[in-house]
Write a protein that holds these residues in place. Sequence first.
Motif, mmCIF file in Angstrom:
data_model
loop_
_atom_site.group_PDB
_atom_site.id
_atom_site.type_symbol
_atom_site.label_atom_id
_atom_site.label_comp_id
_atom_site.label_asym_id
_atom_site.label_seq_id
_atom_site.Cartn_x
_atom_site.Cartn_y
_atom_site.Cartn_z
ATOM 1 N N UNK A 1 -73.464 147.508 -33.581
ATOM 2 C CA UNK A 1 -74.121 146.607 -34.292
ATOM 3 C C UNK A 1 -73.021 145.155 -34.574
ATOM 4 N N UNK A 2 -71.944 145.547 -34.837
ATOM 5 C CA UNK A 2 -70.832 144.353 -35.057
ATOM 6 C C UNK A 2 -70.743 143.335 -33.880
ATOM 7 N N UNK A 3 -70.730 144.072 -32.634
ATOM 8 C CA UNK A 3 -70.936 143.369 -31.326
ATOM 9 C C UNK A 3 -72.297 142.464 -31.153
ATOM 10 N N UNK A 4 -73.248 143.147 -31.517
ATOM 11 C CA UNK A 4 -74.638 142.470 -31.647
ATOM 12 C C UNK A 4 -74.647 141.308 -32.497
ATOM 13 N N UNK A 5 -73.885 141.609 -33.836
ATOM 14 C CA UNK A 5 -73.855 140.468 -34.679
ATOM 15 C C UNK A 5 -73.103 139.100 -34.328
ATOM 16 N N UNK A 6 -72.045 139.564 -33.685
ATOM 17 C CA UNK A 6 -71.097 138.558 -33.009
ATOM 18 C C UNK A 6 -72.090 137.851 -31.934
ATOM 19 N N UNK A 7 -72.428 138.559 -31.013
ATOM 20 C CA UNK A 7 -73.249 137.865 -29.711
ATOM 21 C C UNK A 7 -74.401 136.983 -30.277
ATOM 22 N N UNK A 8 -74.857 137.597 -31.341
ATOM 23 C CA UNK A 8 -76.155 136.576 -32.045
ATOM 24 C C UNK A 8 -75.505 135.520 -32.445
ATOM 25 N N UNK A 9 -74.401 135.401 -32.932
ATOM 26 C CA UNK A 9 -73.693 134.226 -33.597
ATOM 27 C C UNK A 9 -73.298 133.459 -32.410
ATOM 28 N N UNK A 10 -72.711 133.776 -31.448
ATOM 29 C CA UNK A 10 -72.292 132.912 -30.288
ATOM 30 C C UNK A 10 -73.342 132.365 -29.807
ATOM 31 N N UNK A 11 -74.565 133.054 -29.566
ATOM 32 C CA UNK A 11 -75.684 132.270 -28.845
ATOM 33 C C UNK A 11 -76.160 131.239 -29.773
ATOM 34 N N UNK A 12 -76.369 131.548 -31.224
ATOM 35 C CA UNK A 12 -76.993 130.708 -31.947
ATOM 36 C C UNK A 12 -75.945 129.263 -32.128
ATOM 37 N N UNK A 13 -74.701 129.378 -32.017
ATOM 38 C CA UNK A 13 -73.875 128.460 -32.082
ATOM 39 C C UNK A 13 -74.118 127.574 -30.561
ATOM 40 N N UNK A 14 -74.101 128.059 -29.771
ATOM 41 C CA UNK A 14 -74.100 127.339 -28.478
ATOM 42 C C UNK A 14 -75.636 126.523 -28.343
ATOM 43 N N UNK B 1 -77.607 143.121 -38.637
ATOM 44 C CA UNK B 1 -76.687 143.939 -37.858
ATOM 45 C C UNK B 1 -75.281 144.065 -38.414
ATOM 46 N N UNK B 2 -74.660 142.846 -39.105
ATOM 47 C CA UNK B 2 -73.574 142.905 -39.456
ATOM 48 C C UNK B 2 -73.378 143.746 -40.918
ATOM 49 N N UNK C 1 -63.153 143.216 -38.404
ATOM 50 C CA UNK C 1 -63.193 141.755 -37.911
ATOM 51 C C UNK C 1 -64.681 141.571 -37.295
ATOM 52 N N UNK C 2 -65.404 142.222 -36.472
ATOM 53 C CA UNK C 2 -66.655 141.847 -35.986
ATOM 54 C C UNK C 2 -67.415 141.839 -37.075
ATOM 55 N N UNK C 3 -67.480 142.660 -38.056
ATOM 56 C CA UNK C 3 -68.344 142.430 -39.338
ATOM 57 C C UNK C 3 -68.424 140.964 -39.952
ATOM 58 N N UNK C 4 -66.998 140.917 -40.192
ATOM 59 C CA UNK C 4 -66.749 139.563 -40.999
ATOM 60 C C UNK C 4 -67.082 138.465 -40.083
ATOM 61 N N UNK C 5 -66.861 138.390 -38.867
ATOM 62 C CA UNK C 5 -67.312 137.217 -37.942
ATOM 63 C C UNK C 5 -68.607 137.110 -38.086
ATOM 64 N N UNK C 6 -69.298 138.449 -37.755
ATOM 65 C CA UNK C 6 -70.707 138.229 -37.638
ATOM 66 C C UNK C 6 -71.475 137.755 -38.722
ATOM 67 N N UNK C 7 -71.149 138.271 -39.911
ATOM 68 C CA UNK C 7 -71.771 137.982 -41.048
ATOM 69 C C UNK C 7 -71.610 136.569 -41.494
ATOM 70 N N UNK C 8 -70.158 135.951 -41.374
ATOM 71 C CA UNK C 8 -69.947 134.525 -41.961
ATOM 72 C C UNK C 8 -70.425 133.685 -40.895
#
Length: 88
Positions: free
Chosen positions: A4-17, A50-51, A58-65
Amino acid sequence: MKKSGLISVVAFIVSVIVTASSLFTASGDPFPGPVMIAICIILPIIGLLAALISNKGALKFIGFTGNLLILLLSVVVPAVSTLFWNQP
């Protein structure tokens, strides 16, 4: 829970792009309206959830923020600006 931490980071990266391409292209949004809403609003909400359920790290922090910042830029700032913008 580790995924779920990885899912959160992937959602963040897709949203940023997608959000960055929407903001910096001269032709407007790269996707139709409902798809942009799903990517810029619903995907960061899924990333936040997911975060919240992921393990500490680190994945939780990056995904949440990151997802929180994307929601701030794509939801809160436009909503507040419509309150104060009363003329074209």
